[in-house]
Every structure is written in C-alpha cells, then in structure tokens.
Scaffold this motif. Structure first.
Motif, PDB file in Angstrom:
ATOM      1  N   LEU A 113      10.339   9.030  -8.039  1.00 26.66           N
ATOM      2  CA  LEU A 113       9.891   8.137  -6.976  1.00 26.66           C
ATOM      3  C   LEU A 113      10.569   8.455  -5.643  1.00 26.66           C
ATOM      4  N   LEU A 114      11.879   8.525  -5.631  1.00 28.60           N
ATOM      5  CA  LEU A 114      12.596   8.764  -4.370  1.00 28.60           C
ATOM      6  C   LEU A 114      12.285  10.138  -3.789  1.00 28.60           C
TER       7      LEU A 114
ATOM      8  N   TYR B  59       0.800  -1.216   0.000  1.00 27.74           N
ATOM      9  CA  TYR B  59       0.000   0.000   0.000  1.00 27.74           C
ATOM     10  C   TYR B  59       0.841   1.278   0.000  1.00 27.74           C
ATOM     11  N   PRO B  60       1.937   1.353   0.765  1.00 31.05           N
ATOM     12  CA  PRO B  60       2.755   2.587   0.697  1.00 31.05           C
ATOM     13  C   PRO B  60       3.305   2.855  -0.706  1.00 31.05           C
TER      14      PRO B  60
ATOM     15  N   ILE C 245       6.948  12.789   1.214  1.00 28.19           N
ATOM     16  CA  ILE C 245       5.850  12.269   2.049  1.00 28.19           C
ATOM     17  C   ILE C 245       6.355  11.973   3.445  1.00 28.19           C
ATOM     18  N   TRP C 246       7.523  11.344   3.546  1.00 25.26           N
ATOM     19  CA  TRP C 246       8.111  11.015   4.852  1.00 25.26           C
ATOM     20  C   TRP C 246       8.380  12.287   5.667  1.00 25.26           C
TER      21      TRP C 246
ATOM     22  N   GLY D 182       2.246   8.013   8.440  1.00 25.04           N
ATOM     23  CA  GLY D 182       0.819   8.042   8.134  1.00 25.04           C
ATOM     24  C   GLY D 182       0.510   8.543   6.733  1.00 25.04           C
ATOM     25  N   GLY D 183       1.397   9.332   6.168  1.00 22.87           N
ATOM     26  CA  GLY D 183       1.193   9.833   4.813  1.00 22.87           C
ATOM     27  C   GLY D 183       1.194   8.743   3.764  1.00 22.87           C
TER      28      GLY D 183
END
Length: 186
Positions: free
Chosen positions: A135-136, A98-99, A142-143, A149-150
C-alpha cells in the motif's frame, strides 16, 4: 488461490501478484471507513432535517387522547429526508475515500495481465504493468509519478454516476410532491 497462498510465481512468469494478506488490511480499512462515515453522515443529515422541521418526530404528535396524529399525507416530508440522507451517506464517503479506492484498485490488478485503453493516441490498448510492494509503495509511486491527479483517475465517471443518482432523487421528490397533492385533493 495463488493470492491466498502467496506463491512467488502466482501470475505467470513475472510474479507481481500480491498475496492476499497484504490486501486484507487496506480493504477492511476502506470498508470500515466507508461504513462509519456513511452512518455518521446519515444520522447528521436526519438530525439537521428534523431540526428545520422537515422531518417530524413522534415528540410533535398531539398529546390529547381524542386527537389522532396526522397521517402521512405529505410524502415529501415523510420519505424524502431518508432518501436525501442515504444519498449523502453514499456520496460523501465515495468522494472522500476515492484516493484510497484508487490505490486499492491498482494493487488488486497488479500482476493480472490487465490492459487499458491507450488514451494518449486514442487507438489500441496498453498493458498495465506495475510493481508495487504494498500500500505505502503504491501511494508513494502514484504521488511521485503522477502527482495528486493520479489518485483521482476516473473521478469524472464517479461524478456522472452521482449526478444520475441526484437526478433520480429530484425526480422522486417531484413524484412524491405530486402524489401528496393528489392525496390532499389539491
């Protein structure tokens, strides 16, 4: 077409639409991981259910030539293990990956003029404006901005969907059990 060519002005005046070549590798990686995990889980579940005697194999059939193997009168033992294995092969990879799916979705919608519901005030919509380089960069952003939770935004909806699948699986087990009883004459 703009994504394939990778033009800078692909999304109007802001040019944040990522070219296709930056999305291919993560998308293929997600698909391959889903397939490999799902197949592995499906086989492991079927082996486990065979080991407990829930799923019969041809090895347990009678060896005498005048005896016929028992017919599949018990639908729960005949069909239900496959359904359980398929459910778990869907459920577990969805939860584990999911992440990565969240990151991919963020990259897919970047530069597409997407709006989302304003969950802070409960009314109106807010434009989704991100500016990831790949991507990275998306994972780092997000982190940094939202924490762990993100990566799990919308996870509750997935859990509700899987709960409905599980309820359907349990109803199917009940129907199979009742049909098997009818066939046995009990």
């Amino acid at each position: 077409m703009y994504r394939i060519v990778g033009w800078d002005r692909s999304s109007g005046r802001h040019g944040r639409l990522l070219p296709m070549w930056t999305l291919v590798l993560p998308t293929v990686l997600h698909g391959l991981l889903s397939y490999i995990l799902g197949t592995l889980i499906q086989h492991l579940v079927l082996l486990k259910m065979k080991g407990r005697g829930i799923h019969t194999s041809p090895d347990t059939a009678p060896t005498s030539s005048d005896e016929e193997p028992p017919g599949p009168t018990d639908m729960v033992h005949t069909y239900y293990p496959e359904l359980v294995a398929n459910f778990l092969a869907l459920f577990i990879p969805e939860v584990l990956l999911y992440p990565l799916e969240t990151v991919l979705n963020q990259l897919y919608v970047q530069g597409t003029r997407t709006i989302i519901d304003d969950l802070d005030t409960g009314s109106g919509v807010v434009p989704l404006s991100t500016n990831y380089d790949g991507l990275l960069d998306c994972v780092r952003s997000i982190w940094r901005d939202e924490g762990v939770g993100g990566f799990y935004k919308g996870f509750g909806a997935l859990l509700i969907q899987l709960l409905i699948h599980w309820l359907i699986l349990k109803m199917t087990q009940f129907v199979y059990r009742e049909m098997s009883r009818d066939f046995k004459g009990k």
